[in-house]
Design an enzyme around this catalytic site. Structure first.
Site, PDB file in Angstrom:
ATOM      1  N   VAL A 217       0.866  -1.183   0.000  1.00  0.00           N
ATOM      2  CA  VAL A 217       0.000   0.000   0.000  1.00  0.00           C
ATOM      3  C   VAL A 217       0.900   1.230   0.000  1.00  0.00           C
ATOM      4  O   VAL A 217       1.673   1.444   0.942  1.00  0.00           O
ATOM      5  CB  VAL A 217      -0.931   0.022   1.230  1.00  0.00           C
ATOM      6  CG1 VAL A 217      -1.777   1.294   1.230  1.00  0.00           C
ATOM      7  CG2 VAL A 217      -1.824  -1.210   1.244  1.00  0.00           C
ATOM      8  N   CYS A 218       0.815   2.035  -1.051  1.00  0.00           N
ATOM      9  CA  CYS A 218       1.675   3.209  -1.165  1.00  0.00           C
ATOM     10  C   CYS A 218       0.976   4.442  -0.601  1.00  0.00           C
ATOM     11  O   CYS A 218       0.021   4.958  -1.181  1.00  0.00           O
ATOM     12  CB  CYS A 218       2.031   3.455  -2.629  1.00  0.00           C
ATOM     13  SG  CYS A 218       3.258   2.309  -3.272  1.00  0.00           S
ATOM     14  N   LEU A 219       1.468   4.888   0.543  1.00  0.00           N
ATOM     15  CA  LEU A 219       0.963   6.102   1.187  1.00  0.00           C
ATOM     16  C   LEU A 219       2.118   6.767   1.927  1.00  0.00           C
ATOM     17  O   LEU A 219       2.924   6.077   2.567  1.00  0.00           O
ATOM     18  CB  LEU A 219      -0.148   5.773   2.189  1.00  0.00           C
ATOM     19  CG  LEU A 219      -1.578   5.598   1.672  1.00  0.00           C
ATOM     20  CD1 LEU A 219      -2.488   5.200   2.824  1.00  0.00           C
ATOM     21  CD2 LEU A 219      -2.091   6.864   1.011  1.00  0.00           C
TER      22      LEU A 219
END
Length: 386
Positions: A217-219
């Site tokens: 998950v890219c955050l």
């Protein structure tokens, strides 16, 4: 199971009187503690705070229900059907609120196995600092999470969690259910939580530029993307879940999340890409969980959600998404080619999803009478200086 909370005030003395009755009425046990004893018992104080918070939430819900149902004689003229719809809506809202956070077996569950189980296995026991922070955060979330977000915490390992986020309206993820495995490292909150999506079509379908098929998950708040990062003093797990809901699953044209593709917003290619994502949502975030069941602790919520949205899905959303997916064509319409491929036919997915929705039975939103009773009575007496 029933819970009753009573709060009284007095101007004569200083004391806190708590009575907790557990078990069947004929086997009830009463516990009494003064404020001094509560102050020296951190665990009991934490539990009391949770109960009071939950009680206040119940009071607010009850007052809201009374306010919306007591609007004068005009209400008597409303049809029974509208009254039933209102009751169903209130019951569903209450059901969601009361089940937004729960404790279940996650660490030892194998359907599916938690993504971070091996990492968690290397940690023997949680520090008091971590336990204190997790207890505080989970307790706050028990007061209510933002609509569409649900959390389950392992009953033995509070550092192991799983979340479900319902796709917001207006996005190609609308009404889909997306699951995320979460692990709170031993150095939390000095570092951010670890989070991976497990709704990936068994590693075959990429739902967003920020959601990889391997679960990443890219955050920025997770330290997996550029931008403002995790702030130990202020950042929380709730902020992480809200960021996923709003910044990833809430985007109307997810093609904009992929660097270099922003110029495609509003284009035919973006529309086709949305059609592919809509098929993926129907296949892997709806049908998959209706056919195979949701992860432990979420099944009742998932069934209630799809029952509530059944008419909307059957009459409007599925037909529109079917047309969009059929016009989208092959996987070359999106940024990820094979990871955005429609496997099988759209008709097969729609047919099976429609059948599964029609088979759903109305959820039992009332508490079951299991012969058990939990009564909580809190008496707070405050002395005013003369």
């Amino acid at each position: 199971m029933h819970t009753h909370l009573h709060v009284y005030t007095c101007t004569m003395c200083i004391c806190v009187h708590v009575c907790i009755c557990r078990g069947r009425m004929k086997e009830s046990e009463v516990v009494k503690k003064t404020s001094r004893e509560i102050a020296s018992d951190a665990q009991f104080a934490g539990e009391l705070n949770r109960v009071l918070s939950a009680g206040n939430l119940q009071i607010r819900r009850r007052l809201k229900k009374i306010a919306t149902s007591s609007k004068g004689d005009g209400d008597e003229e409303k049809s029974d059907e509208k009254d039933d719809e209102k009751k169903q809506k209130l019951a569903l809202e209450s059901f969601y609120n009361e089940n937004c956070v729960g404790m279940v077996e996650i660490y030892d569950d194998k359907s599916p196995e938690h993504v971070f189980k091996k990492e968690a296995k290397n940690v023997k026991g949680l520090s008091s600092k971590l336990m204190s922070r997790l207890t505080r955060e989970v307790g706050a979330m028990m007061n209510g999470l933002p609509p569409g977000i649900f959390l389950r915490v392992d009953s033995k390992r509070m550092d192991v969690m799983r979340a479900m986020i319902i796709g917001p309206q207006g996005s190609p993820y609308t009404n889909g259910v997306f699951f995320f495995d979460i692990y709170m490292p031993s150095t939390y909150p000095s570092v951010s939580p670890k989070c991976k999506i497990i709704t990936t079509g068994r590693g075959s379908f990429r739902f967003n530029a920020n959601l990889y098929t391997n679960g990443k998950v890219c955050l920025s708040i997770l330290g997996t993307w550029s931008g403002p990062g995790w702030e130990p003093r202020y950042s929380t797990l709730t902020q992480v879940l809200l960021s996923i809901q709003a910044m990833i699953l809430g985007v109307e044209e997810p093609i904009a999340n992929e660097p270099g593709w922003e110029y495609e917003v509003g284009s035919k290619r973006s529309k086709n890409y949305n059609g592919i994502l809509q098929w993926g949502t129907m296949k892997w975030a709806m049908l998959h969980y209706l056919q195979n069941g949701a992860p432990q602790g979420f099944d009742d919520i998932v069934k209630a959600h799809f029952w509530n949205k059944r008419d909307e899905l059957l009459k409007k959303q599925i037909p529109e998404w079917k047309a969009a997916a059929e016009s989208a064509g092959d996987s070359g319409k999106g940024p990820y080619y094979e990871e955005n491929k429609i496997s099988g036919t759209v008709n097969d997915t729609v047919k099976l999803l429609t059948e599964s929705l029609k088979k759903l039975k109305p959820p039992n939103l009332q508490e079951e009478d299991d012969g058990m009773c939990v009564c909580v009575c809190v008496c707070v007496c405050v002395h005013f200086a003369q």
